[in-house]
Design a protein around this motif. Sequence first.
Motif, PDB file in Angstrom:
ATOM      1  N   THR A   1       0.816  -1.216   0.000  1.00  0.00           N
ATOM      2  CA  THR A   1       0.000   0.000   0.000  1.00  0.00           C
ATOM      3  C   THR A   1       0.850   1.266   0.000  1.00  0.00           C
ATOM      4  O   THR A   1       0.493   2.244  -0.650  1.00  0.00           O
ATOM      5  CB  THR A   1      -0.952   0.023   1.220  1.00  0.00           C
ATOM      6  OG1 THR A   1      -0.203  -0.150   2.421  1.00  0.00           O
ATOM      7  CG2 THR A   1      -1.989  -1.075   1.115  1.00  0.00           C
ATOM      8  N   VAL A   2       1.971   1.240   0.716  1.00  0.00           N
ATOM      9  CA  VAL A   2       2.849   2.418   0.730  1.00  0.00           C
ATOM     10  C   VAL A   2       3.362   2.711  -0.681  1.00  0.00           C
ATOM     11  O   VAL A   2       3.409   3.865  -1.124  1.00  0.00           O
ATOM     12  CB  VAL A   2       4.027   2.220   1.711  1.00  0.00           C
ATOM     13  CG1 VAL A   2       5.097   3.277   1.498  1.00  0.00           C
ATOM     14  CG2 VAL A   2       3.533   2.272   3.151  1.00  0.00           C
ATOM     15  N   ALA A   3       3.746   1.662  -1.398  1.00  0.00           N
ATOM     16  CA  ALA A   3       4.224   1.838  -2.778  1.00  0.00           C
ATOM     17  C   ALA A   3       3.091   2.280  -3.697  1.00  0.00           C
ATOM     18  O   ALA A   3       3.248   3.205  -4.501  1.00  0.00           O
ATOM     19  CB  ALA A   3       4.837   0.533  -3.287  1.00  0.00           C
ATOM     20  N   LEU A   4       1.928   1.645  -3.560  1.00  0.00           N
ATOM     21  CA  LEU A   4       0.789   1.952  -4.423  1.00  0.00           C
ATOM     22  C   LEU A   4       0.329   3.392  -4.262  1.00  0.00           C
ATOM     23  O   LEU A   4      -0.070   4.048  -5.227  1.00  0.00           O
ATOM     24  CB  LEU A   4      -0.366   0.992  -4.100  1.00  0.00           C
ATOM     25  CG  LEU A   4      -1.573   1.005  -5.043  1.00  0.00           C
ATOM     26  CD1 LEU A   4      -1.162   0.551  -6.437  1.00  0.00           C
ATOM     27  CD2 LEU A   4      -2.683   0.112  -4.504  1.00  0.00           C
ATOM     28  N   ASP A   5       0.415   3.902  -3.050  1.00  0.00           N
ATOM     29  CA  ASP A   5      -0.026   5.265  -2.744  1.00  0.00           C
ATOM     30  C   ASP A   5       0.786   6.321  -3.487  1.00  0.00           C
ATOM     31  O   ASP A   5       0.372   7.467  -3.610  1.00  0.00           O
ATOM     32  CB  ASP A   5       0.075   5.499  -1.234  1.00  0.00           C
ATOM     33  CG  ASP A   5      -0.718   6.713  -0.784  1.00  0.00           C
ATOM     34  OD1 ASP A   5      -1.860   6.883  -1.246  1.00  0.00           O
ATOM     35  OD2 ASP A   5      -0.201   7.490   0.028  1.00  0.00           O
ATOM     36  N   LYS A   6       1.961   5.922  -3.999  1.00  0.00           N
ATOM     37  CA  LYS A   6       2.836   6.874  -4.691  1.00  0.00           C
ATOM     38  C   LYS A   6       2.624   6.898  -6.203  1.00  0.00           C
ATOM     39  O   LYS A   6       3.362   7.573  -6.924  1.00  0.00           O
ATOM     40  CB  LYS A   6       4.308   6.537  -4.395  1.00  0.00           C
ATOM     41  CG  LYS A   6       4.676   6.605  -2.924  1.00  0.00           C
ATOM     42  CD  LYS A   6       6.109   6.146  -2.700  1.00  0.00           C
ATOM     43  CE  LYS A   6       6.479   6.147  -1.217  1.00  0.00           C
ATOM     44  NZ  LYS A   6       7.835   5.610  -0.991  1.00  0.00           N
TER      45      LYS A   6
ATOM     46  N   ALA B   1       8.083   3.155 -11.466  1.00  0.00           N
ATOM     47  CA  ALA B   1       8.777   3.357 -10.200  1.00  0.00           C
ATOM     48  C   ALA B   1       8.069   2.627  -9.056  1.00  0.00           C
ATOM     49  O   ALA B   1       8.719   2.091  -8.151  1.00  0.00           O
ATOM     50  CB  ALA B   1       8.877   4.850  -9.882  1.00  0.00           C
ATOM     51  N   VAL B   2       6.733   2.592  -9.099  1.00  0.00           N
ATOM     52  CA  VAL B   2       5.970   1.874  -8.079  1.00  0.00           C
ATOM     53  C   VAL B   2       6.285   0.381  -8.146  1.00  0.00           C
ATOM     54  O   VAL B   2       6.503  -0.274  -7.121  1.00  0.00           O
ATOM     55  CB  VAL B   2       4.453   2.121  -8.244  1.00  0.00           C
ATOM     56  CG1 VAL B   2       3.639   1.117  -7.414  1.00  0.00           C
ATOM     57  CG2 VAL B   2       4.099   3.543  -7.838  1.00  0.00           C
ATOM     58  N   ILE B   3       6.324  -0.155  -9.369  1.00  0.00           N
ATOM     59  CA  ILE B   3       6.636  -1.579  -9.541  1.00  0.00           C
ATOM     60  C   ILE B   3       8.035  -1.894  -9.024  1.00  0.00           C
ATOM     61  O   ILE B   3       8.257  -2.905  -8.343  1.00  0.00           O
ATOM     62  CB  ILE B   3       6.490  -1.975 -11.032  1.00  0.00           C
ATOM     63  CG1 ILE B   3       5.005  -1.963 -11.425  1.00  0.00           C
ATOM     64  CG2 ILE B   3       7.099  -3.352 -11.298  1.00  0.00           C
ATOM     65  CD1 ILE B   3       4.760  -2.144 -12.906  1.00  0.00           C
ATOM     66  N   GLU B   4       8.990  -1.023  -9.317  1.00  0.00           N
ATOM     67  CA  GLU B   4      10.354  -1.237  -8.832  1.00  0.00           C
ATOM     68  C   GLU B   4      10.403  -1.215  -7.301  1.00  0.00           C
ATOM     69  O   GLU B   4      11.111  -2.006  -6.685  1.00  0.00           O
ATOM     70  CB  GLU B   4      11.289  -0.159  -9.410  1.00  0.00           C
ATOM     71  CG  GLU B   4      11.608  -0.332 -10.882  1.00  0.00           C
ATOM     72  CD  GLU B   4      12.202  -1.714 -11.199  1.00  0.00           C
ATOM     73  OE1 GLU B   4      13.133  -2.140 -10.468  1.00  0.00           O
ATOM     74  OE2 GLU B   4      11.709  -2.357 -12.140  1.00  0.00           O
ATOM     75  N   GLU B   5       9.634  -0.295  -6.694  1.00  0.00           N
ATOM     76  CA  GLU B   5       9.621  -0.225  -5.227  1.00  0.00           C
ATOM     77  C   GLU B   5       9.004  -1.489  -4.637  1.00  0.00           C
ATOM     78  O   GLU B   5       9.476  -2.005  -3.625  1.00  0.00           O
ATOM     79  CB  GLU B   5       8.840   1.006  -4.759  1.00  0.00           C
ATOM     80  CG  GLU B   5       8.851   1.161  -3.249  1.00  0.00           C
ATOM     81  CD  GLU B   5       8.331   2.505  -2.767  1.00  0.00           C
ATOM     82  OE1 GLU B   5       7.802   2.549  -1.642  1.00  0.00           O
ATOM     83  OE2 GLU B   5       8.468   3.506  -3.497  1.00  0.00           O
ATOM     84  N   MET B   6       7.944  -1.986  -5.282  1.00  0.00           N
ATOM     85  CA  MET B   6       7.315  -3.222  -4.797  1.00  0.00           C
ATOM     86  C   MET B   6       8.294  -4.401  -4.879  1.00  0.00           C
ATOM     87  O   MET B   6       8.395  -5.203  -3.944  1.00  0.00           O
ATOM     88  CB  MET B   6       6.052  -3.527  -5.616  1.00  0.00           C
ATOM     89  CG  MET B   6       4.874  -2.630  -5.309  1.00  0.00           C
ATOM     90  SD  MET B   6       3.409  -3.089  -6.276  1.00  0.00           S
ATOM     91  CE  MET B   6       2.192  -1.951  -5.602  1.00  0.00           C
ATOM     92  N   LYS B   7       9.013  -4.477  -5.983  1.00  0.00           N
ATOM     93  CA  LYS B   7       9.997  -5.559  -6.135  1.00  0.00           C
ATOM     94  C   LYS B   7      11.086  -5.448  -5.063  1.00  0.00           C
ATOM     95  O   LYS B   7      11.521  -6.456  -4.494  1.00  0.00           O
ATOM     96  CB  LYS B   7      10.622  -5.520  -7.531  1.00  0.00           C
ATOM     97  CG  LYS B   7       9.678  -5.977  -8.648  1.00  0.00           C
ATOM     98  CD  LYS B   7      10.363  -5.873 -10.009  1.00  0.00           C
ATOM     99  CE  LYS B   7       9.448  -6.352 -11.131  1.00  0.00           C
ATOM    100  NZ  LYS B   7      10.064  -6.190 -12.467  1.00  0.00           N
TER     101      LYS B   7
ATOM    102  N   LEU C   1      -5.435   4.629  -4.251  1.00  0.00           N
ATOM    103  CA  LEU C   1      -5.357   5.473  -3.074  1.00  0.00           C
ATOM    104  C   LEU C   1      -5.154   4.612  -1.831  1.00  0.00           C
ATOM    105  O   LEU C   1      -5.976   3.756  -1.515  1.00  0.00           O
ATOM    106  CB  LEU C   1      -6.648   6.296  -2.942  1.00  0.00           C
ATOM    107  CG  LEU C   1      -6.786   7.203  -1.721  1.00  0.00           C
ATOM    108  CD1 LEU C   1      -5.678   8.243  -1.704  1.00  0.00           C
ATOM    109  CD2 LEU C   1      -8.154   7.869  -1.718  1.00  0.00           C
ATOM    110  N   ALA C   2      -4.039   4.830  -1.145  1.00  0.00           N
ATOM    111  CA  ALA C   2      -3.730   4.001   0.018  1.00  0.00           C
ATOM    112  C   ALA C   2      -3.491   4.831   1.277  1.00  0.00           C
ATOM    113  O   ALA C   2      -3.706   4.368   2.382  1.00  0.00           O
ATOM    114  CB  ALA C   2      -2.507   3.141  -0.259  1.00  0.00           C
ATOM    115  N   ARG C   3      -3.047   6.080   1.107  1.00  0.00           N
ATOM    116  CA  ARG C   3      -2.724   6.924   2.268  1.00  0.00           C
ATOM    117  C   ARG C   3      -1.951   6.110   3.290  1.00  0.00           C
ATOM    118  O   ARG C   3      -2.462   5.738   4.334  1.00  0.00           O
ATOM    119  CB  ARG C   3      -4.003   7.505   2.901  1.00  0.00           C
ATOM    120  CG  ARG C   3      -4.680   8.529   2.017  1.00  0.00           C
ATOM    121  CD  ARG C   3      -5.827   9.209   2.726  1.00  0.00           C
ATOM    122  NE  ARG C   3      -5.368  10.003   3.858  1.00  0.00           N
ATOM    123  CZ  ARG C   3      -4.828  11.217   3.771  1.00  0.00           C
ATOM    124  NH1 ARG C   3      -4.653  11.770   2.589  1.00  0.00           N
ATOM    125  NH2 ARG C   3      -4.460  11.873   4.843  1.00  0.00           N
ATOM    126  N   GLY C   4      -0.674   5.803   2.988  1.00  0.00           N
ATOM    127  CA  GLY C   4       0.111   4.824   3.730  1.00  0.00           C
ATOM    128  C   GLY C   4       0.136   4.929   5.241  1.00  0.00           C
ATOM    129  O   GLY C   4       1.200   4.939   5.822  1.00  0.00           O
TER     130      GLY C   4
END
Length: 457
Positions: A206-211, A219-225, A294-297
């Motif tokens: 969720t933290v990655a998705l929120d960005k 960039a979100v996919i890279e952060e998730m990986k 929307l995740a609002r981490g």
Amino acid sequence: MAQKPSIPKGTRDFSAQEVNKRHYIINTIKNQFTKFGFQPIETPSFENYDTLMGKYGEEGDRLIFKILNSGDFLKKVNPNDIKSENTLAITPKIAEKALRYDLTVPFARYVVQHQNELDFPFKRYQIQPVWRADRPQKGRFREFYQCDADVVGSQSLWQEVEFVQLYDEVFTQLKLEGVQIKINNRKILSGFAEIIGQSDKLIDFTVALDKLDKIGEEAVIEEMKAKGITAQAIDTIQPIFNLKGDFSEQIASLKNILLASKSGLEGLQELEFIQQAIENMPLKTAKLTLDVTLARGLNYYTGAIFEIAAPPQVKMGSIGGGGRYDDLTGIFGLKNMSGVGISFGLDRIYLVLEELKLFPKKTDAQTQVIFINFGHQEALYAMQAIRLLRDEGVAAELYPDEAKMKKQMNYANKRAIPFVVLAGSKEMQKEQFTLKNMMTGEQNNVNLQELKKLVKA
């Protein structure tokens, strides 16, 4: 050489004009809070370290300002921890207090401490400053005000409906049209993590998705990986990055994606309830939209999540947000106390209104009339009239010094005071005043009653 004064980065001084504009926004919000049945409370600017830490996720905890203990702050610290630079062990001992990061966690603490004095469901609003050790940029400050409204002690989704209406009402009153009220549900996010078999990485996900709207899909996919979420799992969930259609169409698509997740489907049902209620009570100027990214981490949201976007012509981050938290008071020992709340970002709303030129021409209770100072006796005569004018609710003042007439008139002009009163010996003999309208230049000899009428008109 004297030190050049400065203020810390991310903080600001406010002029009288700026303060008046801020009060215009605050009063508009406060009036709607009251109309919707919320009661005001206030909490201290700083809380115990343990009250705040661990409530906002890893990123949030890093942004909390810690307050160094007074006196010998190292006396409780193990020397071995200092040598090994064990900051996790040292920090709670040298900083037992911290500036509040938001108003929600202190509110949860307040509810638990005062639970025997409150009537539930309890609706409160709170307008106070908060502090975050964030990187200062446009619309993001280290000290800023939050304007919060929360309800605790009710699981009813009508509360979420009311918050959507409250947002709409406030922005309508501020004449800020085209605001987007983005909504999602934490249960849907849990459902996504569940169907990709990575529920243990829900927070990372969720933290990655929120960005997504800030750094983009790649960039979100890279952060998730980087957080250990597998490529296969990301492929499974990738359709949500580009979900199309209106609210109802997105719900239909999500039902197919979340078919195997009980939690996810429950979240969709809750969103449908809110959407259908709003369809039957259309918003005035805002628009309710679904945003599944929307995740609002923040760790404490468990149901609906809100984020408010300024009109599209303004490049600005969120100007409000909130959500439901079913177990926030549980961290302080009070179980089964569901709550939901929202926040208005005062500082960003200010910037948006300024950019769109939406502030009223007159946002302050400025001085309406100033008396010229001709000397001691004349000043006493003026002050007697000023006292009576103030009793009538007229903002009036005397220029304090016996300065040249030109200087006093320039002072009135610079402050945009609409009326100037000249009362010299001739006026005093006749118990009159010479009233000058600074806009038209017109002058009239009037008595005190006539003066009151003219400046109050």
